[in-house]
Design a protein around this motif. Structure first.
Motif, PDB file in Angstrom:
ATOM      1  N   TRP A 107      -2.506   6.483  -5.011  1.00 53.64           N
ATOM      2  CA  TRP A 107      -3.953   6.574  -4.862  1.00 53.64           C
ATOM      3  C   TRP A 107      -4.417   7.957  -5.305  1.00 53.64           C
ATOM      4  O   TRP A 107      -3.628   8.900  -5.307  1.00 53.64           O
ATOM      5  CB  TRP A 107      -4.336   6.342  -3.398  1.00 53.64           C
ATOM      6  N   ASP A 123       0.828  -1.204   0.000  1.00 52.57           N
ATOM      7  CA  ASP A 123       0.000   0.000   0.000  1.00 52.57           C
ATOM      8  C   ASP A 123       0.863   1.256   0.000  1.00 52.57           C
ATOM      9  O   ASP A 123       0.582   2.215  -0.719  1.00 52.57           O
ATOM     10  CB  ASP A 123      -0.921  -0.027   1.216  1.00 52.57           C
ATOM     11  N   LYS A 167     -13.321   4.853   1.185  1.00 53.26           N
ATOM     12  CA  LYS A 167     -13.253   4.602  -0.262  1.00 53.26           C
ATOM     13  C   LYS A 167     -11.987   3.826  -0.614  1.00 53.26           C
ATOM     14  O   LYS A 167     -11.990   2.989  -1.514  1.00 53.26           O
ATOM     15  CB  LYS A 167     -13.340   5.912  -1.027  1.00 53.26           C
ATOM     16  N   LYS A 168     -10.899   4.108   0.105  1.00 55.21           N
ATOM     17  CA  LYS A 168      -9.668   3.367  -0.130  1.00 55.21           C
ATOM     18  C   LYS A 168      -9.871   1.902   0.250  1.00 55.21           C
ATOM     19  O   LYS A 168      -9.450   1.009  -0.485  1.00 55.21           O
ATOM     20  CB  LYS A 168      -8.519   3.983   0.661  1.00 55.21           C
ATOM     21  N   GLN A 169     -10.527   1.644   1.366  1.00 50.30           N
ATOM     22  CA  GLN A 169     -10.781   0.258   1.764  1.00 50.30           C
ATOM     23  C   GLN A 169     -11.691  -0.440   0.763  1.00 50.30           C
ATOM     24  O   GLN A 169     -11.488  -1.615   0.444  1.00 50.30           O
ATOM     25  CB  GLN A 169     -11.392   0.192   3.166  1.00 50.30           C
ATOM     26  N   ILE A 192      -8.451  10.718  -1.459  1.00 50.02           N
ATOM     27  CA  ILE A 192      -9.280   9.538  -1.212  1.00 50.02           C
ATOM     28  C   ILE A 192      -9.395   9.331   0.303  1.00 50.02           C
ATOM     29  O   ILE A 192      -8.412   9.418   1.032  1.00 50.02           O
ATOM     30  CB  ILE A 192      -8.721   8.281  -1.919  1.00 50.02           C
ATOM     31  N   ASP A 193     -10.623   9.093   0.775  1.00 54.42           N
ATOM     32  CA  ASP A 193     -10.796   8.896   2.212  1.00 54.42           C
ATOM     33  C   ASP A 193     -10.609   7.409   2.556  1.00 54.42           C
ATOM     34  O   ASP A 193     -10.549   6.546   1.670  1.00 54.42           O
ATOM     35  CB  ASP A 193     -12.144   9.438   2.701  1.00 54.42           C
ATOM     36  N   ALA A 236     -11.768   0.168  -2.435  1.00 55.31           N
ATOM     37  CA  ALA A 236     -10.895  -0.131  -3.574  1.00 55.31           C
ATOM     38  C   ALA A 236     -10.001  -1.333  -3.282  1.00 55.31           C
ATOM     39  O   ALA A 236      -9.811  -2.200  -4.143  1.00 55.31           O
ATOM     40  CB  ALA A 236     -10.054   1.093  -3.921  1.00 55.31           C
ATOM     41  N   ILE A 237      -9.465  -1.401  -2.080  1.00 55.64           N
ATOM     42  CA  ILE A 237      -8.625  -2.544  -1.696  1.00 55.64           C
ATOM     43  C   ILE A 237      -9.441  -3.834  -1.755  1.00 55.64           C
ATOM     44  O   ILE A 237      -8.973  -4.859  -2.260  1.00 55.64           O
ATOM     45  CB  ILE A 237      -8.002  -2.306  -0.304  1.00 55.64           C
TER      46      ILE A 237
END
Length: 124
Positions: free
Chosen positions: A100, A95, A108-110, A104-105, A112-113
């Motif tokens: 990214w 990561d 939203k990042k989680q 990105i909060d 995407a992951i």
């Protein structure tokens, strides 16, 4: 230690490619109307209408809001026309070395992951 997976992992990938053997394939990056440079390790989304890849955009509603690939090499996308590149579709990725979207909060990042993981792209 320098890793090399059949020549696919070069120096610029060492900051984000993990120990699990990566698999990559050809992709086409969509032009945005102005020249842009996308760094190796950029998280990409895929535009549903044309199947072309762009930097992940969580606010979009064209398909690019869903994480789909990780860009394998730094690529200049021209102002007009699309650009061929390679994208990782499987493997382990750090990561801390990925690019990214700005702002990105965490939620939203989680998301995407989780989307990447569902495709066999593991972010650690």
């Amino acid at each position: 230690m320098t890793r090399s997976y059949s020549g696919y992992v070069q120096d610029e990938q060492l900051r984000f490619v993990g120990e699990h053997h990566p698999i990559l394939g050809p992709i086409a990056l969509k032009s945005s109307g102005s020249e842009q440079t996308l760094a190796a390790g950029t998280v990409l989304g895929r535009v549903t209408a044309d199947g072309l890849y762009v930097q992940l955009d969580p606010a979009a509603e064209d398909g690019s809001q869903a994480a789909a690939r990780i860009l394998a090499e730094t690529t200049v996308v021209p102002a007009s026309g699309n650009e061929a590149a390679n994208g990782y579709r499987h493997g382990e990725f750090y990561d801390s070395g990925l690019t990214w979207p700005d702002g990105i909060d965490a939620a939203k990042k989680q998301t995407a992951i989780d989307e990447l993981e569902a495709q066999g792209v593991y972010v650690v």
